[in-house]
Design an enzyme around this catalytic site. Structure first.
Site, PDB file in Angstrom:
ATOM      1  N   HIS A 475       0.828  -1.203   0.000  1.00  0.00           N
ATOM      2  CA  HIS A 475       0.000   0.000   0.000  1.00  0.00           C
ATOM      3  C   HIS A 475       0.870   1.263   0.000  1.00  0.00           C
ATOM      4  O   HIS A 475       0.477   2.294   0.529  1.00  0.00           O
ATOM      5  CB  HIS A 475      -0.942   0.001   1.203  1.00  0.00           C
ATOM      6  CG  HIS A 475      -1.924  -1.135   1.182  1.00  0.00           C
ATOM      7  ND1 HIS A 475      -2.727  -1.463   2.249  1.00  0.00           N
ATOM      8  CD2 HIS A 475      -2.221  -2.028   0.212  1.00  0.00           C
ATOM      9  CE1 HIS A 475      -3.481  -2.522   1.929  1.00  0.00           C
ATOM     10  NE2 HIS A 475      -3.183  -2.876   0.704  1.00  0.00           N
TER      11      HIS A 475
HETATM   12  C1  LIG Z   1       0.565  -7.446  -4.760  1.00  0.00           C
HETATM   13  C2  LIG Z   1      -0.396  -6.353  -4.404  1.00  0.00           C
HETATM   14  C3  LIG Z   1      -1.524  -6.641  -3.637  1.00  0.00           C
HETATM   15  C4  LIG Z   1      -2.427  -5.634  -3.299  1.00  0.00           C
HETATM   16  N1  LIG Z   1      -3.597  -5.956  -2.676  1.00  0.00           N
HETATM   17  C5  LIG Z   1      -4.560  -5.009  -2.523  1.00  0.00           C
HETATM   18  C6  LIG Z   1      -5.860  -5.343  -2.065  1.00  0.00           C
HETATM   19  O1  LIG Z   1      -6.200  -6.515  -1.850  1.00  0.00           O
HETATM   20  N2  LIG Z   1      -6.770  -4.333  -1.880  1.00  0.00           N
HETATM   21  C7  LIG Z   1      -6.455  -3.025  -2.139  1.00  0.00           C
HETATM   22  O2  LIG Z   1      -7.298  -2.159  -1.923  1.00  0.00           O
HETATM   23  N3  LIG Z   1      -5.235  -2.694  -2.596  1.00  0.00           N
HETATM   24  C8  LIG Z   1      -4.298  -3.642  -2.826  1.00  0.00           C
HETATM   25  N4  LIG Z   1      -3.092  -3.296  -3.358  1.00  0.00           N
HETATM   26  C9  LIG Z   1      -2.806  -1.864  -3.608  1.00  0.00           C
HETATM   27  C10 LIG Z   1      -3.530  -1.280  -4.809  1.00  0.00           C
HETATM   28  O3  LIG Z   1      -3.614  -2.209  -5.872  1.00  0.00           O
HETATM   29  C11 LIG Z   1      -2.769  -0.028  -5.242  1.00  0.00           C
HETATM   30  O4  LIG Z   1      -2.674   0.841  -4.129  1.00  0.00           O
HETATM   31  C12 LIG Z   1      -3.454   0.738  -6.374  1.00  0.00           C
HETATM   32  O5  LIG Z   1      -3.641  -0.092  -7.500  1.00  0.00           O
HETATM   33  C13 LIG Z   1      -2.610   1.953  -6.760  1.00  0.00           C
HETATM   34  O6  LIG Z   1      -3.305   2.676  -7.729  1.00  0.00           O
HETATM   35  P1  LIG Z   1      -2.601   3.773  -8.625  1.00  0.00           P
HETATM   36  O7  LIG Z   1      -3.644   4.310  -9.544  1.00  0.00           O
HETATM   37  O8  LIG Z   1      -1.849   4.704  -7.756  1.00  0.00           O
HETATM   38  O9  LIG Z   1      -1.483   2.965  -9.445  1.00  0.00           O
HETATM   39  P2  LIG Z   1      -1.588   1.631 -10.306  1.00  0.00           P
HETATM   40  O10 LIG Z   1      -2.882   0.939 -10.106  1.00  0.00           O
HETATM   41  O11 LIG Z   1      -0.362   0.851 -10.021  1.00  0.00           O
HETATM   42  O12 LIG Z   1      -1.545   2.148 -11.806  1.00  0.00           O
HETATM   43  C14 LIG Z   1      -0.436   2.776 -12.392  1.00  0.00           C
HETATM   44  C15 LIG Z   1      -0.419   2.431 -13.887  1.00  0.00           C
HETATM   45  O13 LIG Z   1       0.494   3.277 -14.563  1.00  0.00           O
HETATM   46  C16 LIG Z   1       1.254   2.513 -15.496  1.00  0.00           C
HETATM   47  N5  LIG Z   1       2.523   3.241 -15.726  1.00  0.00           N
HETATM   48  C17 LIG Z   1       3.502   3.461 -14.827  1.00  0.00           C
HETATM   49  N6  LIG Z   1       4.507   4.167 -15.403  1.00  0.00           N
HETATM   50  C18 LIG Z   1       4.134   4.417 -16.685  1.00  0.00           C
HETATM   51  C19 LIG Z   1       4.750   5.111 -17.768  1.00  0.00           C
HETATM   52  N7  LIG Z   1       5.944   5.708 -17.643  1.00  0.00           N
HETATM   53  N8  LIG Z   1       4.101   5.140 -18.960  1.00  0.00           N
HETATM   54  C20 LIG Z   1       2.881   4.536 -19.112  1.00  0.00           C
HETATM   55  N9  LIG Z   1       2.264   3.879 -18.104  1.00  0.00           N
HETATM   56  C21 LIG Z   1       2.880   3.827 -16.901  1.00  0.00           C
HETATM   57  C22 LIG Z   1       1.415   1.178 -14.807  1.00  0.00           C
HETATM   58  O14 LIG Z   1       1.765   0.157 -15.710  1.00  0.00           O
HETATM   59  C23 LIG Z   1       0.047   0.997 -14.167  1.00  0.00           C
HETATM   60  O15 LIG Z   1      -0.867   0.391 -15.043  1.00  0.00           O
HETATM   61  C24 LIG Z   1      -2.173  -4.289  -3.698  1.00  0.00           C
HETATM   62  C25 LIG Z   1      -1.042  -4.001  -4.469  1.00  0.00           C
HETATM   63  C26 LIG Z   1      -0.162  -5.009  -4.845  1.00  0.00           C
HETATM   64  C27 LIG Z   1       1.033  -4.656  -5.685  1.00  0.00           C
END
Ligand SMILES: Cc1cc2nc3c(=O)[nH]c(=O)nc-3n(C[C@H](O)[C@H](O)[C@H](O)COP(=O)(O)OP(=O)(O)OC[C@H]3O[C@@H](n4cnc5c(N)ncnc54)[C@H](O)[C@@H]3O)c2cc1C
Ligand SMILES: *[C@@H]1O[C@H](CO)[C@@H](O)[C@H](O)[C@H]1NC(C)=O
Ligand SMILES: *[C@@H]1O[C@H](CO)[C@@H](O)[C@H](O)[C@H]1NC(C)=O
Ligand SMILES: *[C@@H]1O[C@H](CO)[C@@H](O)[C@H](O)[C@H]1NC(C)=O
Ligand SMILES: *[C@@H]1O[C@H](CO)[C@@H](O)[C@H](O)[C@H]1NC(C)=O
Ligand SMILES: *[C@@H]1O[C@H](CO)[C@@H](O)[C@H](O)[C@H]1NC(C)=O
Length: 540
Positions: A475
């Site tokens: 997280h």
């Molecule tokens: C193993 C694991 C288990 C988890 N379990 C849970 C759970 O059960 N419940 C829960 O609520 N949360 C869980 N989480 C946390 C949750 O999934 C994340 O906090 C959330 O997805 C983050 O959202 P975000 O939009 O910040 O980033 P992300 O969802 O990570 O999205 C970022 C996106 O940007 C893309 N990206 C990055 N850099 C670039 C670039 N330079 N050019 C183009 N694209 C790019 C990536 O490929 C990705 O698709 C878990 C996370 C992990 C890793």
């Protein structure tokens, strides 16, 4: 003799509680649908850079993850949107889609193309992030919960609009666990035995005690990632470019007092030659400046990294890499946090059990500790059973810096787990709570002689354990903190036409698991942008 009798009684009691719980637990209400809803209409997707190069869009969304997908969908109701995602589609990957294959993407990583990207923080803790459309929601444990009311109030968000945004997300990708898996019902009993009370049944709200929550796996065990939300707007107004990594944002040289975003540069994710391509923000008729925006939704590691690669960050750090400074914004990369986690392996050795995702959670110690359990692959055919606890509001913070100028590589990140005394104190408490659940009758009876012989540790030993074995709940957040790097509407300070909206903006994780709140944030802020622009255009 007496002891035997006592044990037998406890076991009978346990079975009784178990029966009662499984009959009442799933009957309660709340919103998520159990059916699969209307057929999903997805936007056009391509990985052919030539189809996109040189074109213009009203909005360019960088990263199709938890926050980016609902944001793109919402903006598409009125505007043209390009989503640039560095990874592939999730829809053809069984290790992403099937609950019984949960966790396998994490043991099948490679440097540039796997759906999960591994990173090891400077603390030495192994961690992962999504590299696929849907972002980390495509590789995570799928546990869904709303944030607490105090969190929503603290953020200054409109409570009614937040509720509607949560409901929008829930109607598309969130499901009630129709039936608890055998292991999750054991964990439920273990939590109650350990005194994590009251039992709140099924609820999406973040409430103290033990509860069942939502999941993004439907009743047939199929995962619904944030990518499904792309179908929730006007998919005809969205183009998704896959397998393309954004390397920088570029700006108008002469746009008045502050630089204004003009477009982004990207490379093919697999291309080591790093030939770059450009795409632009659309200009309205008779104007030289665009009114649209670039919005970074690339997650807590990539959003600060992309800002720095674009010249937005601490100038001395950027100069070390010969990056010309667009805005000397010193707090980019600051306040990185990862909630420290303590996890105990409760089975005696690896075995080929079916992986299991969390459906049950314990919220203890005045909301400060979150307990969950998974059965997780440790190799291509072996799993371990783990019970874990996370510290919801750590005080320790760290930092993110560039390692090099390759946008495909992980930046350097340090979380400084447990560096503050109060975090260490709490870690000991968490360790003891996790021990109690792990040593509960429910867990012992279920695992029988396959149970790991755990020994209760003293306070000092718990501390040692925390030091050596602190791990992650995944997280992690921070790096583009609201109030420092972005304003309350998520505009990047010091430049125009650029926002950041994702886990990097969070000062604290929303107590519970963050995915639900990040998906909600994309919807909520998307609606606000649409409202703002339609109001200002009707005024003029
Ligand atoms: C193993 C694991 C288990 C988890 N379990 C849970 C759970 O059960 N419940 C829960 O609520 N949360 C869980 N989480 C946390 C949750 O999934 C994340 O906090 C959330 O997805 C983050 O959202 P975000 O939009 O910040 O980033 P992300 O969802 O990570 O999205 C970022 C996106 O940007 C893309 N990206 C990055 N850099 C670039 C670039 N330079 N050019 C183009 N694209 C790019 C990536 O490929 C990705 O698709 C878990 C996370 C992990 C890793
Ligand atoms: C994206 O790249 C992966 C491997 O690098 C490839 O297998 C996949 O087919 C590509 N996706 C598309 C849509 O071209
Ligand atoms: C743009 O300028 C042209 C020529 O001056 C004018 O006819 C047209 O109405 C303008 N369009 C808008 C949207 O202002
Ligand atoms: C930056 O530029 C200087 C001078 O051109 C060069 O010596 C140095 O190696 C460059 N540093 C990096 C990190 O590229
Ligand atoms: C697991 O995989 C390894 C190597 O791929 C193999 O040697 C082993 O026999 C497998 N074990 C089981 C239980 O399938
Ligand atoms: C805890 O850390 C020690 C020392 O690094 C290691 O030997 C042990 O296996 C770890 N325990 C668990 C459960 O990960």
């Amino acid at each position: 003799m007496m002891k035997r009798l006592q044990e037998t009684c406890i076991i009978i009691l346990w079975f009784l509680i178990h029966c009662i719980l499984s009959s009442i637990s799933l009957s309660s209400s709340s919103s998520p649908s159990c059916n699969k809803g209307p057929k999903l209409e997805l936007p056009y997707m391509t990985s052919d850079v030539n189809e996109v190069e040189g074109k213009s869009f009203d909005y360019i969304i960088v990263g199709g993850g938890a926050c980016g997908c609902p944001l793109a969908a919402t903006l598409s109701e009125k505007f043209s949107v390009l989503v640039i995602e560095r990874g592939d589609t999730p829809y053809s990957n069984p290790t992403i889609l099937e609950r019984t294959k949960f966790g396998y993407p994490l043991v099948e990583t490679n440097k540039y193309t796997s759906a999960a990207q591994e990173f090891i923080s400077l603390d030495g803790v192994l961690n992962y992030r999504g590299r696929v459309l849907g972002g980390s929601t495509a590789i995570n444990s799928g546990f869904y919960s709303r944030a607490s009311d105090p969190f929503i109030k603290k953020m200054g968000w409109d409570e009614e609009m937040v509720k509607q945004a949560y409901e929008w997300v829930e109607s598309k990708v969130v499901f009630a666990p129709e039936m608890l898996s055998p292991w999750q019902s054991v964990v439920l009993d273990g939590l109650l035995e350990a005194g994590v009370l009251p039992f709140n049944g099924y609820t999406l709200e973040h409430v103290q005690g033990t509860k069942l929550s939502g999941t993004i796996f439907d009743v047939s065990g199929r995962r619904h990632t944030a990518a499904d939300l792309l179908g929730g707007g006007n998919p005809k107004n969205i183009v998704v470019l896959l397998n393309a990594t954004v390397s920088k944002i570029f700006f108008h040289p002469d746009s008045g007092d502050q630089p204004r975003a003009k477009g982004v540069k990207f490379i093919k994710s697999e291309d080591d030659n790093k030939k770059s391509y450009k795409v632009y923000l659309k200009k309205p008729e008779n104007s030289t400046l665009p009114v649209g925006e670039v919005i970074l939704t690339a997650g807590a590691l990539s959003s600060p990294q992309i800002l720095m690669l674009s010249g937005i960050g601490p100038s001395n750090h950027l100069e070390n890499f010969n990056i010309s400074v667009v805005s000397n914004l010193k707090s980019v990369g600051d306040k990185m946090q990862d909630n420290p986690a303590i996890s105990l392996l409760v089975d005696s050795k690896p075995k080929s059990r079916v992986p299991d995702t969390p459906q049950v959670t314990g919220i203890a110690e005045d909301y400060k500790v979150i307990l969950e359990s998974i059965i997780v692959p440790v190799s291509k055919n072996l799993t371990r059973v783990s019970i874990a606890g996370k510290l919801a509001f750590p005080a320790s913070t760290g930092k993110l810096e560039l390692k090099n100028k390759d946008p495909r590589e992980n930046p350097l990140v340090q979380f400084n787990y447990l560096s503050r005394d109060e975090d260490m104190e709490f870690c000991v408490k968490i360790h003891q709570l996790v021990e109690e659940v792990s040593m509960s009758m429910a867990v012992s009876v279920y695992l029988g002689n396959e149970r790991n012989r755990l020994e209760k540790l003293g306070k000092e030993e718990s501390k040692e354990y925390c030091k050596k074995n602190v791990s992650t709940f995944y997280h992690y957040h921070g790096g583009c903190i609201i109030g420092e790097v972005v304003d309350k509407d998520y505009n990047v300070n010091g430049v125009k036409g650029l926002r950041v909206m994702d886990g990097s903006t969070l000062v604290e994780s929303p107590g519970t698991n963050p995915m639900g709140t990040l998906m909600m944030l994309g919807r909520y802020q998307g609606l606000k942008i649409v409202q703002e622009r339609t109001q200002s255009s009707s005024r003029s």
